[in-house]
Design a protein around this motif. Structure first.
Motif, PDB file in Angstrom:
ATOM      1  N   ARG A  55       7.612 -40.202 -33.209  1.00  0.00           N
ATOM      2  CA  ARG A  55       6.617 -40.428 -34.256  1.00  0.00           C
ATOM      3  C   ARG A  55       6.222 -39.090 -34.874  1.00  0.00           C
ATOM      4  O   ARG A  55       6.017 -38.114 -34.163  1.00  0.00           O
ATOM      5  CB  ARG A  55       5.374 -41.110 -33.666  1.00  0.00           C
ATOM      6  N   GLU A  56       6.169 -39.067 -36.220  1.00  0.00           N
ATOM      7  CA  GLU A  56       5.674 -37.915 -36.971  1.00  0.00           C
ATOM      8  C   GLU A  56       6.315 -36.604 -36.527  1.00  0.00           C
ATOM      9  O   GLU A  56       5.654 -35.602 -36.261  1.00  0.00           O
ATOM     10  CB  GLU A  56       4.145 -37.835 -36.849  1.00  0.00           C
ATOM     11  N   GLY A  57       7.641 -36.605 -36.420  1.00  0.00           N
ATOM     12  CA  GLY A  57       8.371 -35.387 -36.121  1.00  0.00           C
ATOM     13  C   GLY A  57       8.471 -35.015 -34.658  1.00  0.00           C
ATOM     14  O   GLY A  57       9.079 -33.994 -34.314  1.00  0.00           O
ATOM     15  N   GLU A  58       7.902 -35.833 -33.768  1.00  0.00           N
ATOM     16  CA  GLU A  58       7.944 -35.526 -32.337  1.00  0.00           C
ATOM     17  C   GLU A  58       8.597 -36.679 -31.579  1.00  0.00           C
ATOM     18  O   GLU A  58       8.287 -37.843 -31.803  1.00  0.00           O
ATOM     19  CB  GLU A  58       6.538 -35.292 -31.787  1.00  0.00           C
ATOM     20  N   MET A  59       9.526 -36.353 -30.657  1.00  0.00           N
ATOM     21  CA  MET A  59      10.209 -37.362 -29.856  1.00  0.00           C
ATOM     22  C   MET A  59       9.585 -37.458 -28.470  1.00  0.00           C
ATOM     23  O   MET A  59       9.166 -36.450 -27.888  1.00  0.00           O
ATOM     24  CB  MET A  59      11.694 -37.012 -29.716  1.00  0.00           C
ATOM     25  N   PHE A  60       9.538 -38.702 -27.944  1.00  0.00           N
ATOM     26  CA  PHE A  60       8.977 -38.944 -26.619  1.00  0.00           C
ATOM     27  C   PHE A  60      10.029 -39.478 -25.644  1.00  0.00           C
ATOM     28  O   PHE A  60      10.094 -39.054 -24.501  1.00  0.00           O
ATOM     29  CB  PHE A  60       7.808 -39.924 -26.728  1.00  0.00           C
ATOM     30  N   ASP A  61      10.836 -40.423 -26.089  1.00  0.00           N
ATOM     31  CA  ASP A  61      11.995 -40.900 -25.313  1.00  0.00           C
ATOM     32  C   ASP A  61      13.229 -40.501 -26.113  1.00  0.00           C
ATOM     33  O   ASP A  61      13.458 -41.041 -27.202  1.00  0.00           O
ATOM     34  CB  ASP A  61      11.963 -42.430 -25.145  1.00  0.00           C
ATOM     35  N   TYR A  62      14.016 -39.555 -25.597  1.00  0.00           N
ATOM     36  CA  TYR A  62      15.093 -39.000 -26.414  1.00  0.00           C
ATOM     37  C   TYR A  62      16.187 -38.400 -25.534  1.00  0.00           C
ATOM     38  O   TYR A  62      16.092 -38.371 -24.310  1.00  0.00           O
ATOM     39  CB  TYR A  62      14.550 -37.957 -27.386  1.00  0.00           C
ATOM     40  N   ALA A  63      17.231 -37.917 -26.166  1.00  0.00           N
ATOM     41  CA  ALA A  63      18.392 -37.385 -25.442  1.00  0.00           C
ATOM     42  C   ALA A  63      18.885 -36.106 -26.100  1.00  0.00           C
ATOM     43  O   ALA A  63      18.544 -35.810 -27.245  1.00  0.00           O
ATOM     44  CB  ALA A  63      19.507 -38.428 -25.420  1.00  0.00           C
ATOM     45  N   TRP A  64      19.719 -35.353 -25.350  1.00  0.00           N
ATOM     46  CA  TRP A  64      20.359 -34.174 -25.900  1.00  0.00           C
ATOM     47  C   TRP A  64      21.628 -33.868 -25.108  1.00  0.00           C
ATOM     48  O   TRP A  64      21.841 -34.377 -24.018  1.00  0.00           O
ATOM     49  CB  TRP A  64      19.405 -32.976 -25.897  1.00  0.00           C
ATOM     50  N   ILE A  65      22.452 -33.010 -25.669  1.00  0.00           N
ATOM     51  CA  ILE A  65      23.714 -32.598 -25.029  1.00  0.00           C
ATOM     52  C   ILE A  65      23.759 -31.071 -25.007  1.00  0.00           C
ATOM     53  O   ILE A  65      23.453 -30.426 -26.017  1.00  0.00           O
ATOM     54  CB  ILE A  65      24.943 -33.142 -25.782  1.00  0.00           C
ATOM     55  N   VAL A  66      24.149 -30.509 -23.869  1.00  0.00           N
ATOM     56  CA  VAL A  66      24.297 -29.061 -23.765  1.00  0.00           C
ATOM     57  C   VAL A  66      25.702 -28.713 -23.290  1.00  0.00           C
ATOM     58  O   VAL A  66      26.366 -29.505 -22.623  1.00  0.00           O
ATOM     59  CB  VAL A  66      23.268 -28.441 -22.781  1.00  0.00           C
ATOM     60  N   ASP A  67      26.148 -27.533 -23.659  1.00  0.00           N
ATOM     61  CA  ASP A  67      27.372 -26.967 -23.104  1.00  0.00           C
ATOM     62  C   ASP A  67      27.043 -26.525 -21.675  1.00  0.00           C
ATOM     63  O   ASP A  67      26.149 -25.702 -21.466  1.00  0.00           O
ATOM     64  CB  ASP A  67      27.825 -25.780 -23.955  1.00  0.00           C
ATOM     65  N   SER A  68      27.762 -27.062 -20.688  1.00  0.00           N
ATOM     66  CA  SER A  68      27.396 -26.823 -19.282  1.00  0.00           C
ATOM     67  C   SER A  68      27.570 -25.366 -18.856  1.00  0.00           C
ATOM     68  O   SER A  68      26.934 -24.926 -17.895  1.00  0.00           O
ATOM     69  CB  SER A  68      28.217 -27.735 -18.364  1.00  0.00           C
ATOM     70  N   LYS A  69      28.409 -24.615 -19.561  1.00  0.00           N
ATOM     71  CA  LYS A  69      28.604 -23.201 -19.207  1.00  0.00           C
ATOM     72  C   LYS A  69      27.552 -22.301 -19.846  1.00  0.00           C
ATOM     73  O   LYS A  69      26.926 -21.482 -19.182  1.00  0.00           O
ATOM     74  CB  LYS A  69      30.006 -22.752 -19.613  1.00  0.00           C
ATOM     75  N   SER A  70      27.364 -22.438 -21.130  1.00  0.00           N
ATOM     76  CA  SER A  70      26.443 -21.547 -21.839  1.00  0.00           C
ATOM     77  C   SER A  70      25.018 -22.070 -21.868  1.00  0.00           C
ATOM     78  O   SER A  70      24.089 -21.336 -22.176  1.00  0.00           O
ATOM     79  CB  SER A  70      26.926 -21.351 -23.280  1.00  0.00           C
ATOM     80  N   ARG A  71      24.831 -23.369 -21.543  1.00  0.00           N
ATOM     81  CA  ARG A  71      23.540 -24.061 -21.610  1.00  0.00           C
ATOM     82  C   ARG A  71      23.020 -24.151 -23.041  1.00  0.00           C
ATOM     83  O   ARG A  71      21.848 -24.438 -23.285  1.00  0.00           O
ATOM     84  CB  ARG A  71      22.477 -23.381 -20.728  1.00  0.00           C
ATOM     85  N   THR A  72      23.908 -23.924 -24.013  1.00  0.00           N
ATOM     86  CA  THR A  72      23.534 -24.055 -25.419  1.00  0.00           C
ATOM     87  C   THR A  72      23.399 -25.522 -25.793  1.00  0.00           C
ATOM     88  O   THR A  72      24.275 -26.320 -25.467  1.00  0.00           O
ATOM     89  CB  THR A  72      24.592 -23.386 -26.322  1.00  0.00           C
ATOM     90  N   LYS A  73      22.339 -25.842 -26.459  1.00  0.00           N
ATOM     91  CA  LYS A  73      22.139 -27.232 -26.886  1.00  0.00           C
ATOM     92  C   LYS A  73      22.967 -27.474 -28.143  1.00  0.00           C
ATOM     93  O   LYS A  73      22.823 -26.782 -29.148  1.00  0.00           O
ATOM     94  CB  LYS A  73      20.658 -27.481 -27.182  1.00  0.00           C
ATOM     95  N   ILE A  74      23.888 -28.452 -28.074  1.00  0.00           N
ATOM     96  CA  ILE A  74      24.774 -28.699 -29.213  1.00  0.00           C
ATOM     97  C   ILE A  74      24.418 -29.962 -29.988  1.00  0.00           C
ATOM     98  O   ILE A  74      24.918 -30.170 -31.090  1.00  0.00           O
ATOM     99  CB  ILE A  74      26.252 -28.791 -28.727  1.00  0.00           C
ATOM    100  N   TRP A  75      23.555 -30.802 -29.416  1.00  0.00           N
ATOM    101  CA  TRP A  75      23.061 -31.965 -30.134  1.00  0.00           C
ATOM    102  C   TRP A  75      21.747 -32.406 -29.520  1.00  0.00           C
ATOM    103  O   TRP A  75      21.557 -32.293 -28.314  1.00  0.00           O
ATOM    104  CB  TRP A  75      24.057 -33.138 -30.058  1.00  0.00           C
ATOM    105  N   GLU A  76      20.815 -32.852 -30.373  1.00  0.00           N
ATOM    106  CA  GLU A  76      19.538 -33.376 -29.879  1.00  0.00           C
ATOM    107  C   GLU A  76      19.097 -34.520 -30.764  1.00  0.00           C
ATOM    108  O   GLU A  76      19.220 -34.471 -31.997  1.00  0.00           O
ATOM    109  CB  GLU A  76      18.475 -32.282 -29.866  1.00  0.00           C
ATOM    110  N   MET A  77      18.590 -35.578 -30.146  1.00  0.00           N
ATOM    111  CA  MET A  77      18.078 -36.714 -30.911  1.00  0.00           C
ATOM    112  C   MET A  77      16.783 -36.304 -31.620  1.00  0.00           C
ATOM    113  O   MET A  77      15.897 -35.737 -30.987  1.00  0.00           O
ATOM    114  CB  MET A  77      17.817 -37.898 -29.968  1.00  0.00           C
TER     115      MET A  77
END
Length: 205
Positions: free
Chosen positions: A183-205
């Protein structure tokens, strides 16, 4: 009134007279670019939609249309009742139409004055030119085809934190389908994907 009756008679997508907590989806194929007419009645306020729908291209997942307050007009009854009757032109391709309702104010039980035409609560899609009906086919649409599914985290309960790993041996196109709460630019139930080696976030809901 006459226009609404024509839409019900000629609509190749008909999701009307819906009740509370309904979720409908319908696939359709256009063999060539076609002009369509969308008639939709739902519940919306200036900042949010409650009973509403949308159309996506099933290949790109891009939205070709969405019901919202800005592009709708009063449907009669309560101020939150909104109506759309609009032409739209779509290229040839495969599409899916959706309509969802919340837990109140629908054909099942109106919690405030209903629209002038309550039987049309929902979504219809018809051809502008009925003579072109041979260029339209409908099909059952299901999101997230199981045959290509390689990771799934669903039916998540309150206060859960789930994670799963996966490896790609070569670059690949993947489709992410995620349903959560925000709601209004903030997520409460959501998901994301990271590169397991670099821990870089490559996608976020």
């Amino acid at each position: 009134e006459a226009l609404a009756k024509v839409r019900l008679d000629e609509a190749f997508v008909n999701m009307t007279s819906l009740w509370d907590d309904d979720y409908k989806q319908q696939g359709f194929t256009l063999d060539q670019p076609l002009e369509l007419v969308i008639t939709a009645a739902g519940e919306a306020r200036y900042d949010e939609e409650y009973d509403y729908g949308w159309i996506i291209d099933t290949h790109t997942r891009k939205k070709g249309w969405k019901f919202d307050y800005r592009d709708s007009q009063p449907a009669g009854g309560a101020e939150k009742n909104r109506l759309v009757c609009a032409p739209i032109k779509l290229p040839a391709g495969n599409y899916a139409a959706f309509w969802v309702t919340d837990d109140s104010h629908s054909s099942g039980h109106w919690n405030s004055p209903p629209p002038y035409d309550p039987e049309f609560w929902g979504l219809t899609i018809a051809l502008k030119d009925a003579a072109q009906k041979q260029h339209v086919r409908t099909f059952p649409y299901e999101e997230g085809p199981a045959k290509n599914l390689f990771l799934q985290m669903t039916r998540v309960r309150d206060d859960e934190f789930l994670s799963k790993g996966f490896a790609l041996k070569k670059p690949a196109d993947v489709r992410i389908y995620a349903l959560g709460e925000g709601r209004e630019g903030e997520m409460f139930d959501y998901a994301w994907i990271v590169d397991s080696k670099s821990r870089t976030k490559i996608w976020e809901m």
